[in-house]
Design a protein around this motif. Structure first.
Motif, PDB file in Angstrom:
ATOM      1  N   UNK A 195      -1.280  -1.993   2.797  1.00 57.73           N
ATOM      2  CA  UNK A 195      -1.602  -1.228   1.589  1.00 57.73           C
ATOM      3  C   UNK A 195      -1.979  -2.190   0.450  1.00 57.73           C
ATOM      4  N   UNK A 196      -2.772  -1.705  -0.452  1.00 59.87           N
ATOM      5  CA  UNK A 196      -3.289  -2.542  -1.530  1.00 59.87           C
ATOM      6  C   UNK A 196      -2.164  -3.149  -2.377  1.00 59.87           C
ATOM      7  N   UNK A 197      -2.347  -4.374  -2.743  1.00 58.22           N
ATOM      8  CA  UNK A 197      -1.322  -5.023  -3.560  1.00 58.22           C
ATOM      9  C   UNK A 197      -1.461  -4.554  -5.007  1.00 58.22           C
ATOM     10  N   UNK A 198      -0.383  -3.967  -5.512  1.00 54.51           N
ATOM     11  CA  UNK A 198      -0.514  -3.365  -6.830  1.00 54.51           C
ATOM     12  C   UNK A 198       0.428  -3.972  -7.865  1.00 54.51           C
ATOM     13  N   UNK A 199       1.285  -4.882  -7.401  1.00 56.90           N
ATOM     14  CA  UNK A 199       2.241  -5.461  -8.352  1.00 56.90           C
ATOM     15  C   UNK A 199       1.462  -6.167  -9.461  1.00 56.90           C
ATOM     16  N   UNK A 200       1.883  -5.914 -10.679  1.00 57.46           N
ATOM     17  CA  UNK A 200       1.185  -6.535 -11.803  1.00 57.46           C
ATOM     18  C   UNK A 200       0.063  -5.646 -12.291  1.00 57.46           C
ATOM     19  N   UNK A 201      -0.407  -4.748 -11.434  1.00 59.32           N
ATOM     20  CA  UNK A 201      -1.418  -3.787 -11.867  1.00 59.32           C
ATOM     21  C   UNK A 201      -0.713  -2.473 -12.163  1.00 59.32           C
ATOM     22  N   UNK A 202      -1.479  -1.412 -12.140  1.00 60.20           N
ATOM     23  CA  UNK A 202      -0.881  -0.103 -12.397  1.00 60.20           C
ATOM     24  C   UNK A 202       0.035   0.297 -11.251  1.00 60.20           C
ATOM     25  N   UNK A 203       1.141   0.944 -11.576  1.00 55.52           N
ATOM     26  CA  UNK A 203       2.061   1.387 -10.520  1.00 55.52           C
ATOM     27  C   UNK A 203       1.517   2.638  -9.831  1.00 55.52           C
ATOM     28  N   UNK A 204       1.801   2.741  -8.552  1.00 49.13           N
ATOM     29  CA  UNK A 204       1.332   3.896  -7.780  1.00 49.13           C
ATOM     30  C   UNK A 204       2.167   5.136  -8.121  1.00 49.13           C
ATOM     31  N   UNK A 205       1.472   6.194  -8.466  1.00 44.68           N
ATOM     32  CA  UNK A 205       2.171   7.430  -8.845  1.00 44.68           C
ATOM     33  C   UNK A 205       2.823   8.054  -7.616  1.00 44.68           C
ATOM     34  N   UNK A 206       4.109   8.286  -7.733  1.00 47.75           N
ATOM     35  CA  UNK A 206       4.908   8.683  -6.579  1.00 47.75           C
ATOM     36  C   UNK A 206       5.687   9.965  -6.849  1.00 47.75           C
ATOM     37  N   UNK A 207       5.808  10.779  -5.803  1.00 46.56           N
ATOM     38  CA  UNK A 207       6.670  11.975  -5.865  1.00 46.56           C
ATOM     39  C   UNK A 207       7.843  11.777  -4.921  1.00 46.56           C
ATOM     40  N   UNK A 208       9.016  12.213  -5.351  1.00 46.64           N
ATOM     41  CA  UNK A 208      10.189  12.161  -4.482  1.00 46.64           C
ATOM     42  C   UNK A 208      10.559  13.589  -4.103  1.00 46.64           C
ATOM     43  N   UNK A 209      10.744  13.825  -2.824  1.00 48.29           N
ATOM     44  CA  UNK A 209      11.120  15.157  -2.329  1.00 48.29           C
ATOM     45  C   UNK A 209      12.612  15.141  -1.995  1.00 48.29           C
TER      46      UNK A 209
END
Ligand code: GRF
Length: 192
Positions: free
Chosen positions: A1-15
């Motif tokens: 998966x794309x490295x996102x640390x330092x960039x925008x955080x991935x929007x996440x849902x918790x079920x």
């Protein structure tokens, strides 16, 4: 998966469906600078989920969706996920089984935490089974969600020793502690 640390955080849902200790733990993790995810939505299939209280506490939107009609429920959830631009889903004690169709839409983007050392003990009563079988170890796994319950690729696991005198309650407590370390670690691993 794309490295996102330092960039925008991935929007996440918790079920969730219950206590939400993993939810709380993931919210705390998400606030750290190094977390690759932000928690933007909480989904529950029941108003009785104690974990829903974290919605207010941490100011995160929640949606309670009845699963009387599974297809309709998933359509509603899908709608809210799109509206919030959710790109990643963590199941944390969510007691409903998502359909093949739903999972396909988020292929490789849904993970689950399960209280056993998978592939051992899929489904419920994992600690009871481990004790009854005189296992030396219990534990927890984070895995990708596929259409087959508790069967997707394992991302990470943590073990705990089963000691003489351990009960379902004592084991639940010990494993849950490990779960709270495991889930953030597994998410970091996915995004690194
Ligand atoms: C955890 O043991 C998790 O592994 C399982 O359900 C439980 C949820 O606990 N899938 P909580 O609601 O996060 O406290």
């Amino acid at each position: 998966m794309k490295k996102l640390i330092g960039l925008k955080k991935t929007k996440t849902a918790i079920f969730i469906s219950g206590t939400g200790s993993n939810l709380k733990n993931l919210i705390k993790f998400s606030k750290k600078k190094k977390s690759p995810i932000s928690i933007d939505l909480i989904i529950s299939n029941t108003h009785n989920a104690k974990g829903l209280k974290y919605s207010r506490k941490y100011n995160i939107q929640k949606k309670v969706i009845s699963f009387k009609n599974n297809k309709l429920a998933e359509e509603k959830i899908f709608h809210f996920l799109l509206v919030k631009n959710i790109k990643f889903i963590c199941l944390a004690g969510f007691m409903k089984i998502l359909s093949k169709n739903f999972i396909k839409k988020f292929k490789g983007k849904i993970v689950n935490i399960h209280p056993s050392l998978l592939p051992k003990y899929k489904g419920l009563n994992t600690h009871k089974k481990a004790i009854e079988n005189n296992d030396k170890f219990a534990g927890c796994s984070v895995h990708f969600v596929t259409a087959k319950v508790d069967s997707g690729k394992i991302i990470m696991q943590k073990k705990v020793k089963i000691k003489k005198g351990d009960t379902i309650a004592s084991l639940t407590k010990k494993v849950l502690k490990k779960e709270h370390l495991l889930y953030p670690a597994a998410i970091k691993k996915i995004y690194n």
